[in-house]
Design a protein around this motif. Structure first.
Motif, mmCIF file in Angstrom:
data_model
loop_
_atom_site.group_PDB
_atom_site.id
_atom_site.type_symbol
_atom_site.label_atom_id
_atom_site.label_comp_id
_atom_site.label_asym_id
_atom_site.label_seq_id
_atom_site.Cartn_x
_atom_site.Cartn_y
_atom_site.Cartn_z
ATOM 1 N N TRP A 4 3.662 9.021 -19.668
ATOM 2 C CA TRP A 4 4.935 8.707 -19.020
ATOM 3 C C TRP A 4 5.883 8.056 -20.018
ATOM 4 N N VAL A 5 5.371 7.152 -20.833
ATOM 5 C CA VAL A 5 6.191 6.488 -21.848
ATOM 6 C C VAL A 5 6.702 7.519 -22.849
ATOM 7 N N ILE A 6 5.826 8.407 -23.283
ATOM 8 C CA ILE A 6 6.216 9.444 -24.251
ATOM 9 C C ILE A 6 7.319 10.322 -23.678
ATOM 10 N N ARG A 7 7.159 10.742 -22.412
ATOM 11 C CA ARG A 7 8.160 11.611 -21.790
ATOM 12 C C ARG A 7 9.506 10.906 -21.667
ATOM 13 N N LEU A 8 9.486 9.629 -21.254
ATOM 14 C CA LEU A 8 10.737 8.900 -21.081
ATOM 15 C C LEU A 8 11.456 8.724 -22.418
ATOM 16 N N ILE A 9 10.709 8.421 -23.460
ATOM 17 C CA ILE A 9 11.323 8.254 -24.782
ATOM 18 C C ILE A 9 11.864 9.580 -25.298
ATOM 19 N N GLU A 10 11.121 10.660 -25.059
ATOM 20 C CA GLU A 10 11.589 11.973 -25.492
ATOM 21 C C GLU A 10 12.857 12.393 -24.757
ATOM 22 N N TYR A 14 16.837 6.432 -27.474
ATOM 23 C CA TYR A 14 16.969 4.988 -27.718
ATOM 24 C C TYR A 14 17.188 4.212 -26.425
ATOM 25 N N LEU A 15 17.908 4.818 -25.486
ATOM 26 C CA LEU A 15 18.127 4.168 -24.195
ATOM 27 C C LEU A 15 16.793 3.962 -23.478
ATOM 28 N N GLY A 16 15.911 4.954 -23.571
ATOM 29 C CA GLY A 16 14.596 4.842 -22.964
ATOM 30 C C GLY A 16 13.769 3.745 -23.605
ATOM 31 N N VAL A 17 13.841 3.638 -24.941
ATOM 32 C CA VAL A 17 13.110 2.578 -25.651
ATOM 33 C C VAL A 17 13.600 1.207 -25.201
ATOM 34 N N GLY A 18 14.923 1.041 -25.161
ATOM 35 C CA GLY A 18 15.483 -0.237 -24.739
ATOM 36 C C GLY A 18 15.140 -0.569 -23.300
ATOM 37 N N PHE A 19 15.216 0.438 -22.422
ATOM 38 C CA PHE A 19 14.901 0.226 -21.008
ATOM 39 C C PHE A 19 13.445 -0.188 -20.825
ATOM 40 N N LEU A 20 12.544 0.487 -21.509
ATOM 41 C CA LEU A 20 11.122 0.152 -21.400
ATOM 42 C C LEU A 20 10.838 -1.254 -21.918
ATOM 43 N N MET A 21 11.469 -1.640 -23.006
ATOM 44 C CA MET A 21 11.258 -2.978 -23.554
ATOM 45 C C MET A 21 11.851 -4.048 -22.637
ATOM 46 N N PHE A 22 12.956 -3.725 -21.968
ATOM 47 C CA PHE A 22 13.514 -4.645 -20.976
ATOM 48 C C PHE A 22 12.527 -4.837 -19.828
ATOM 49 N N GLU A 33 3.054 -3.191 -26.925
ATOM 50 C CA GLU A 33 2.074 -2.637 -27.853
ATOM 51 C C GLU A 33 1.860 -1.139 -27.641
ATOM 52 N N VAL A 34 2.345 -0.620 -26.522
ATOM 53 C CA VAL A 34 2.323 0.824 -26.255
ATOM 54 C C VAL A 34 3.686 1.434 -26.562
ATOM 55 N N ILE A 35 4.745 0.771 -26.107
ATOM 56 C CA ILE A 35 6.098 1.325 -26.201
ATOM 57 C C ILE A 35 6.543 1.531 -27.646
ATOM 58 N N MET A 36 6.508 0.453 -28.430
ATOM 59 C CA MET A 36 7.090 0.517 -29.770
ATOM 60 C C MET A 36 6.298 1.411 -30.738
ATOM 61 N N PRO A 37 4.964 1.413 -30.722
ATOM 62 C CA PRO A 37 4.269 2.356 -31.596
ATOM 63 C C PRO A 37 4.573 3.813 -31.261
ATOM 64 N N ILE A 38 4.712 4.124 -29.958
ATOM 65 C CA ILE A 38 5.063 5.490 -29.567
ATOM 66 C C ILE A 38 6.461 5.837 -30.067
ATOM 67 N N THR A 152 9.044 -6.155 -32.813
ATOM 68 C CA THR A 152 9.322 -4.740 -32.570
ATOM 69 C C THR A 152 9.223 -3.930 -33.857
ATOM 70 N N ALA A 153 9.704 -4.504 -34.964
ATOM 71 C CA ALA A 153 9.618 -3.805 -36.245
ATOM 72 C C ALA A 153 8.163 -3.624 -36.661
ATOM 73 N N LEU A 154 7.344 -4.632 -36.436
ATOM 74 C CA LEU A 154 5.923 -4.532 -36.786
ATOM 75 C C LEU A 154 5.241 -3.410 -36.019
ATOM 76 N N LEU A 155 5.483 -3.350 -34.717
ATOM 77 C CA LEU A 155 4.841 -2.320 -33.893
ATOM 78 C C LEU A 155 5.400 -0.930 -34.193
ATOM 79 N N ALA A 156 6.716 -0.852 -34.395
ATOM 80 C CA ALA A 156 7.307 0.454 -34.712
ATOM 81 C C ALA A 156 6.823 0.957 -36.060
ATOM 82 N N THR A 157 6.683 0.054 -37.019
ATOM 83 C CA THR A 157 6.176 0.432 -38.343
ATOM 84 C C THR A 157 4.740 0.905 -38.257
ATOM 85 N N ALA A 158 3.949 0.215 -37.422
ATOM 86 C CA ALA A 158 2.551 0.626 -37.238
ATOM 87 C C ALA A 158 2.481 2.038 -36.676
ATOM 88 N N GLY A 159 3.329 2.328 -35.682
ATOM 89 C CA GLY A 159 3.360 3.675 -35.123
ATOM 90 C C GLY A 159 3.849 4.700 -36.124
#
Length: 200
Positions: A4-10, A14-22, A33-38, A152-159
């Motif tokens: 579901w997270v993957i589909r929303l981000i796809e 960026y709006l989906g990423v921000g919404f999920l993090m909110f 830990e799921v949102i930002m690596p994806i 967020t940068a740490l998790l996004a970098t890991a992904g």
């Protein structure tokens, strides 16, 4: 849930990423830990830009942080005094300890907020004491933004770097989050036990 997270981000980018993090910050249905690596993996695949992934994730999380801060500030620690005095054993605090915490927070609040944003599980709760103890908004905003940006940068970098080993990365981060929960639970039980001993 990952699908579901993957589909929303796809679909929403960026709006989906921000919404999920909110959502994760205000009412955590899914962890960062799921949102930002994806989102980081999407950047690695060329679907999104890494810098904008981090920026949108930070913005969404900060919006949630501000909501909690303002709610806690509107409540104010003074309104909790009757509850703490009456049910101190269950919150494992006395009013004298709250007053000492206020003094400590005035001197160390910046460090507390910044570091707290980098700790799994705890990071979403940091806004509450900052708001209750009426930390200056500008100070709260700067310390929170820096800490949230780092997380967020740490998790996004890991992904981004470990997209082929996402399962291993998620397991490590999940273990760390569970360890923090165990430490918090153990700390509460210890405080509860020692509080009862004092009262008895």
């Amino acid at each position: 849930m990952n699908d579901w997270v993957i589909r929303l981000i796809e679909q929403s980018g960026y709006l989906g990423v921000g919404f999920l993090m909110f959502l994760e910050t205000v009412f955590p249905p899914i962890p960062s830990e799921v949102i930002m690596p994806i989102a980081g993996m999407a950047a690695a695949e060329g679907k999104l830009q890494y810098s904008l992934v981090v920026a949108s994730g930070t913005a969404g999380a900060m919006l949630g942080n501000i909501v909690w801060y303002l709610a806690a500030r509107a409540l104010g620690v003074a309104r909790l005094e009757p509850i703490i005095r009456r049910h101190g054993r269950w919150v494992t605090m006395t009013w004298a300890e709250v007053e000492r915490a206020q003094t400590w927070f005035r001197e160390n609040g910046i460090f507390f907020v910044f570091l707290g944003r980098l700790i799994p599980t705890v990071r979403s709760l940091v806004s509450v004491p900052a708001g209750l103890l009426k930390m200056r908004f500008k100070t709260f905003f700067i310390a929170s933004t820096l800490g949230t940006l780092g997380w967020t940068a740490l998790l996004a970098t890991a992904g981004f770097k470990m997209r082929e080993h996402y399962g291993d990365m998620a397991e490590v981060v999940g273990t760390a989050s569970n360890a923090v929960l165990v430490v918090l639970a153990a700390g509460y039980v210890w405080r509860l036990w020692t509080h009862r001993r004092v009262e008895d």
